[in-house]
Write a protein that holds these residues in place. Structure first.
Motif, PDB file in Angstrom:
ATOM      1  N   GLU A 253    -117.449   9.395 -21.939  1.00 46.97           N
ATOM      2  CA  GLU A 253    -117.688  10.015 -20.639  1.00 46.97           C
ATOM      3  C   GLU A 253    -116.819   9.308 -19.603  1.00 46.97           C
TER       4      GLU A 253
ATOM      5  N   ASN B 110    -117.866  14.619 -15.176  1.00 43.76           N
ATOM      6  CA  ASN B 110    -119.019  15.077 -14.387  1.00 43.76           C
ATOM      7  C   ASN B 110    -118.533  15.990 -13.273  1.00 43.76           C
TER       8      ASN B 110
ATOM      9  N   GLU C 240    -119.860  17.967 -17.726  1.00 43.25           N
ATOM     10  CA  GLU C 240    -121.302  17.690 -17.633  1.00 43.25           C
ATOM     11  C   GLU C 240    -121.802  18.171 -16.273  1.00 43.25           C
TER      12      GLU C 240
ATOM     13  N   ASP D  25    -126.527  17.672 -18.007  1.00 49.66           N
ATOM     14  CA  ASP D  25    -126.685  16.225 -17.802  1.00 49.66           C
ATOM     15  C   ASP D  25    -128.074  15.931 -17.236  1.00 49.66           C
TER      16      ASP D  25
ATOM     17  N   LYS E 108    -127.825  16.377 -22.540  1.00 48.74           N
ATOM     18  CA  LYS E 108    -127.893  14.925 -22.434  1.00 48.74           C
ATOM     19  C   LYS E 108    -129.255  14.549 -21.879  1.00 48.74           C
TER      20      LYS E 108
ATOM     21  N   GLU F 112    -129.018   9.180 -23.331  1.00 47.79           N
ATOM     22  CA  GLU F 112    -128.301   8.305 -22.392  1.00 47.79           C
ATOM     23  C   GLU F 112    -129.060   6.996 -22.211  1.00 47.79           C
TER      24      GLU F 112
HETATM   25 CA    CA Z   1    -122.846  12.425 -16.790  1.00 47.39          CA
END
Ligand code: CA
Ligand code: C2E
Ligand code: CA
Length: 562
Positions: A332, A385, A417, A447, A468, A504
């Motif tokens: 990421e 992101n 994300e 996310d 996620k 995560e």
């Molecule tokens: Ca993220």
């Protein structure tokens, strides 16, 4: 030396009585000087009596017709007693000074009428410039003037100023046009007029904003008026035969002895209104901390802009581990801001502000470019992101398309994300954008899943690639059996939707083991590595691939300071 502008200002500030006294003195001096010139140049038989027209015309300019006629009579009378010829003391005949009186009256009268017309035209246009022609309400010039007068008037009472914004006016403007939105503003203005019932004056400040000025107010009065205004807004209205209900949001402030000018008070009321909007409330009273916060936000945004121009931003990479075989299956990209002294600033300190401004576009462009440069070289590709604002911006999709073809990277090496809350903010347009991103061949993951309120109905129909799970669900895995069950359900649900599930915030070996048992696909967290600058990340990948991964024995770098 006093500058002309300040002389003009001082003149304007003279009281009306002082102005009259000054004007009358000037006229008297001109008359006296004129009289003396006529006398010493021989008498009324000569050309100089016409000098007396100067004070007459000036009186016409200052006091219009009345001033002209009075001064014409006065100077004629004064000259009546002067000899025709001073040297011979020959006197004037009555016809002589009557003709002069008639001449002065006619010329002065004409000038007086002209000046009168000029003044009334000026007054009329001045009046018009204080009225908003589209709604018929007093405009911001009138507001500024009334506020300035109110602040100068030393009555010791506080002024209350409230800004009322009609939030849905843009929709109305798009659907029914400018006339309808003006009609709505007028209707709301009239309604506010009824609510305040003579206690305040209503102004149209700009398109969707009205101002309410209370000449003597305190917090209690303002809070009460605010409630009345909001309930008035809830009543139905009919605009162009369409029933509607306006959404109002308002902010208000009170003047203090420290209030410097009208603009400060207007600014405070608007800051309070924006604060209400930020906090998703309908009403907010100004407190000085708001101004400080706004100033800090403005300062921060200008520094971010400067940082972008000076390449102070970096994208760091945090690995994602495939739990099936402990391999690196992606990473990421997380933005970092390097200060001049080398210190790193983490996105939590600036991204929330940046995401609220158009600056998010160049920031996301930078992130996408960096990610695409890396995507071909690192295992599994890169995730970035994106904010709600990016998602709803058509140009973002076009930018993605252009950068992917420019960098010649397979689109499948990139993933976007989107936080659950950003998606839910506008699910209809957000879903459309997700489809467009997927059509490019780019992956899309939700996310921070579990922290917002997504509807499974929507998730089922969206072409997502991953989910996620937020780190709050991972935190208690080892100590709380319910947390374990909950996470198990979320993983199963993700699989039922055909998505790749990533956990995560994995920080311990115990959490890692539980995630493996629960069948989670991927994990990310400090247990494996924090986000690293590109060179460090490539070295980390090498080391990790050559380490004894079955034992996940790699030391966790813990030098990170958030
Ligand atoms: Ca993220
Ligand atoms: P996020 O997307 O949920 O990113 C994960 C955050 O958790 C990162 O913080 C990461 O460093 C941190 N993290 C990773 N593993 C662990 C762990 O084991 N324990 C703990 N306590 N934290 C861990 P970071 O980098 O400070 O980013 C914070 C948030 O800022 C991100 O949350 C994301 O929402 C936003 N952000 C970061 N980069 C970007 C960007 O380029 N664009 C946008 N729009 N937002 C970004
Ligand atoms: Ca996250």
């Amino acid at each position: 030396m006093t500058r002309p502008a300040s002389i003009h200002k001082q003149w304007l500030e003279l009281s009306a009585t002082a102005q009259h006294a000054l004007r009358l003195t000037v006229l008297a001096v001109l008359v006296a000087v004129g009289w003396l010139i006529v006398y010493f140049t021989g008498g009324t038989a000569y050309a100089y009596p016409y000098l007396m027209l100067i004070p007459v015309i000036l009186a016409a300019a200052w006091y219009q017709l009345a001033g002209a006629l009075v001064s014409a009579c006065a100077v004629s009378l004064l000259l009546a007693f002067m000899p025709l010829d001073v040297a011979t003391s020959e006197l004037q005949t009555p016809a002589n000074w009557l003709v002069r009186l008639g001449l002065y009256l006619v010329l002065g009268g004409v000038a007086g009428v002209m000046f009168q017309r000029l003044h009334s035209a000026k007054r009329h246009s001045l009046h018009a410039s204080y009225i908003d022609s589209r709604s018929g309400l007093p405009n911001y010039l009138a507001l500024e003037e009334d506020l300035s007068k109110g602040l100068e008037g030393n009555s010791g009472q506080a002024l209350g100023l409230m800004v009322v914004r009609i939030t849905d006016i843009v929709d109305l403007l798009e659907t029914l046009g400018a006339d309808a939105s003006d009609e709505l503003v007028s209707a709301i203005g009239q309604r506010l007029g009824r609510v305040v019932n003579g206690r305040a004056r209503i102004y149209r400040f700009n398109g969707p904003e009205l101002m309410v000025l209370l000449n003597s107010a305190d917090h209690e009065v303002l809070a009460k008026v605010a409630q009345d205004v909001l309930s008035a807004g809830e009543e139905n209205l009919v605009i162009q035969q369409m029933p509607m209900r306006a959404q109002l949001i308002l902010g208000y402030t009170l003047s203090t002895p420290g209030t410097q000018n009208a603009r400060q008070l207007i600014h405070e009321a608007r800051v309070a209104m924006f604060e209400a909007s930020n906090q998703q409330r309908s009403c907010s009273a100004y407190v000085p901390a708001y101004r400080k916060r706004t100033m800090q936000a403005i300062w921060l945004i200008s520094r971010v802009r400067h940082g972008l121009e000076n390449n102070q931003f970096e994208l760091h990479f945090q690995p994602k581990i495939s739990l099936a075989d402990n391999s690196v299956c992606g990473c990421e990209g997380l933005i970092r801001w390097r200060q001049e002294d080398g210190q790193l600033i983490y996105p939590g300190h600036f991204m929330p502000k940046v995401e609220k401004t158009t600056l998010i576009t160049p920031v996301t462009r930078f992130v996408t470019e960096q990610a695409l440069t890396m995507a071909a070289h690192v295992p599994g590709g890169v995730s970035i992101n994106v904010s709600a604002r990016n998602l709803l911006d058509n140009d973002f999709i076009e930018m993605l398309r252009a950068l992917i073809s420019q960098e010649a990277v397979p689109a499948s090496r990139l993933e976007v994300e989107i936080t659950e809350s950003a998606l839910m903010a506008d699910i209809k347009d957000g879903s459309r954008s997700i489809r467009a991103i997927r059509d490019l061949g780019v992956g899309v993951s939700i996310d921070d899943f579990g922290t917002g309120f997504s509807s499974f109905q929507y998730l089922r129909h969206l072409p997502l690639s991953g989910l996620k799970l937020d780190r709050v669900f991972v935190m208690d895995l080892e100590s709380d059996v319910h947390a374990r069950k909950l996470l198990g359900c979320m993983i199963d649900m993700g699989h039922a939707l055909g998505l790749v599930v990533t956990a995560e915030g994995v920080e311990t070996r115990g959490q890692h083991d539980i995630l493996v048992q629960l069948g989670c696909d991927q994990a990310q967290g400090f247990l494996y590595s924090p986000a690293l600058p590109i060179g460090d990340y490539e070295r980390w990948c090498d080391d990790f691939m050559h380490s004894d991964r079955s034992a996940l024995s790699l030391a966790v770098e813990s030098g990170r300071t958030l």
